[in-house]
Scaffold this active site. Structure first.
Site, short mmCIF file in Angstrom:
data_model
loop_
_atom_site.label_atom_id
_atom_site.label_comp_id
_atom_site.label_asym_id
_atom_site.label_seq_id
_atom_site.Cartn_x
_atom_site.Cartn_y
_atom_site.Cartn_z
N VAL A 62 -13.87 76.60 25.90
CA VAL A 62 -14.74 77.80 26.19
C VAL A 62 -15.09 78.47 24.82
CG1 VAL A 62 -15.01 80.05 27.21
CG2 VAL A 62 -13.86 78.12 28.46
N ALA A 107 -12.69 81.19 20.59
CA ALA A 107 -12.94 79.90 21.30
C ALA A 107 -11.34 79.78 22.02
CB ALA A 107 -13.35 79.01 20.83
N LYS A 108 -11.21 78.91 23.07
CA LYS A 108 -9.86 78.28 23.37
C LYS A 108 -10.31 76.94 23.99
CE LYS A 108 -5.71 79.65 23.16
NZ LYS A 108 -5.30 80.84 22.36
N GLY A 109 -9.20 76.04 23.90
CA GLY A 109 -9.39 74.69 24.62
C GLY A 109 -8.25 74.33 25.32
#
Ligand code: GLU
Length: 418
Positions: A62, A107-109
């Site tokens: 995201v 962001a992060k994943g």
């Protein structure tokens, strides 16, 4: 709707956002613009395991906001890494990079998996598959992943290598890499060190001497261990530590080096032997007698059911969103000072930024320079948060959001609709 409805992690972050947005009198449109993710990716990750089985995983990234620069945030390998959790963590990265004033968005994943159940080869294949799916959407000037729960320098090296197959040697595409392939001095210990600098700042402001202060640490992973280590080096007594197996309470103080060796060798802190040590259930950590509490495990650990038991005067959030909004209210009533995650654990992403800068400039900084610059970043952010908390007569979490939202909103305004 039932009052017991579990609100989503992303809604929880946005409740914190709204509290600060109210103080800033932000319009409804601006709130929608600043909270809606810029881009969300969900990918299918089939894996042919070493045992010859086919397993299918889901991967997420995201990308929440890029008003202040390329997006930045970790990749988590964990069974709970679903879209809502990753979205919440991505938005927290936007506010985190803004509060410590790094030229980044958030962001992060994650991959929804249990890395402990995967062989080294399977982990590598899964990581490379994820990098293949993401390579068109990440990049040194677009979105720069880093480590998070369940990932480490080894995983970052595979990410970098896979991306480089498509784009040429690109160390600046991920951070938290091993030193040999463009990593930075001080990155491994950075979150713990940054948390220590944050505690130092606020303990001074609260007149809480660190010498002899009793500390309880929830979680003994990378963040918990390094935070304990730096606090112990400064004269604190680490009186309680917990992990998934339980809580270890030693009022006389734990030997952190010995504890680290034992946890490393046996997989849990519970095998530590000490004269005055007591073993309790893992949830009992929060009721321990201490001055400083460091939650350094999963989100939502401090909630309405246990916040009332907390005896600490100061909480430094090593984990991301470890405290629910209900718990926050209880702690505020009790007069507990909470150093919020978006500030207290920002040391990791700050040294990731230093790593990226070194990669782009093809330069190397020594450990001394990394520590000095990290201290400066943490001190400047503390001053900004303190100032906002005085200006709006509010708690440090809301003040940190005020600082962050102002910076992001202003950058978005100056750039125009993008
Ligand atoms: N995972 C860390 C965090 O939550 C840092 C991520 C990074 O270095 O990009 O802040």
């Amino acid at each position: 709707m039932s009052e017991f409805r579990k609100i989503s992690a992303f809604d929880t972050v946005n409740r914190l956002f709204d509290k600060a947005a109210d103080l800033l009198e932000l319009s409804a449109e601006k709130r929608v613009e600043l909270t809606t993710p810029y881009r969300e990716l969900m990918v299918r990750l089939p894996l042919l395991t070493e045992d010859g089985e086919v397993k299918v995983y889901r991967g997420y990234r995201v990308q929440h906001d890029n008003s202040r620069g390329p997006m930045k945030g970790g990749i988590r390998f964990h069974p709970d890494a679903d879209l809502d959790e990753v979205r919440a963590l991505a938005s927290l990265m936007t506010w985190k990079t803004a509060v410590v004033n790094l030229p980044y968005g958030g962001a992060k994943g994650g991959i929804q998996c249990n890395p402990r159940e995967l062989s080294e080869l399977d982990l590598e294949r899964l990581t490379r598959r994820f990098a293949q799916r993401m390579e068109g959407f990440i990049g040194p000037r677009e979105d720069i992943p880093g480590p998070d729960m369940g990932t480490n320098a080894r995983v970052m090296a595979w990410m970098m290598d896979e991306y480089s197959k498509f784009h040429g040697y690109s160390p600046g595409v991920v951070t938290g890499k091993p030193l040999e392939v463009g990593g930075s001095e001080g990155r491994l210990s950075a979150t713990g060190r940054g948390l220590f600098f944050a505690v130092e700042q606020s303990a001074r402001a609260m007149d809480l001497p660190l010498e002899g202060a009793r500390v309880a640490v929830q979680g003994f992973g990378n963040v918990g261990y390094w935070a304990a280590r730096f606090l112990a080096d400064a004269g604190c007594k680490i009186v309680a530590v917990s992990d998934v197996e339980g809580t270890l309470v030693c009022p006389g103080g734990l030997d952190i080096d010995k504890l680290h060796c034992i946890a490393d060798e046996t997989g849990t802190v519970m095998n530590y032997e000490g004269e005055d040590c007591q073993r309790l259930h893992r949830d009992e950590l929060f009721g321990c007698d201490c001055d400083i509490l460091v939650p350094a495990a999963l989100g939502g650990a401090i909630h309405a059911g246990n916040a009332g038991d907390i005896k600490a005067r100061l909480i430094a959030e090593g984990a991301n969103h470890p405290t629910t909004p209900e718990a926050d209210e209880i702690l505020a009533e009790k007069g507990v000072t909470v150093l919020p995650d978006i500030y207290a654990n920002a040391g990791g992403v700050t040294v990731s930024y230093f790593e990226w800068v070194q990669n782009l400039q093809q330069m190397r900084w020594d450990a001394e320079r990394v520590d000095k610059e990290l201290r400066q970043v943490m001190e400047a952010a503390f001053e900004a948060i303190k100032k906002a908390s005085e200006e709006f007569d509010t708690d440090l979490r809301t003040a940190a959001f005020v600082v962050a939202i102002r910076r992001v909103a202003e950058a978005a305004r100056l750039r125009g609709l993008h």
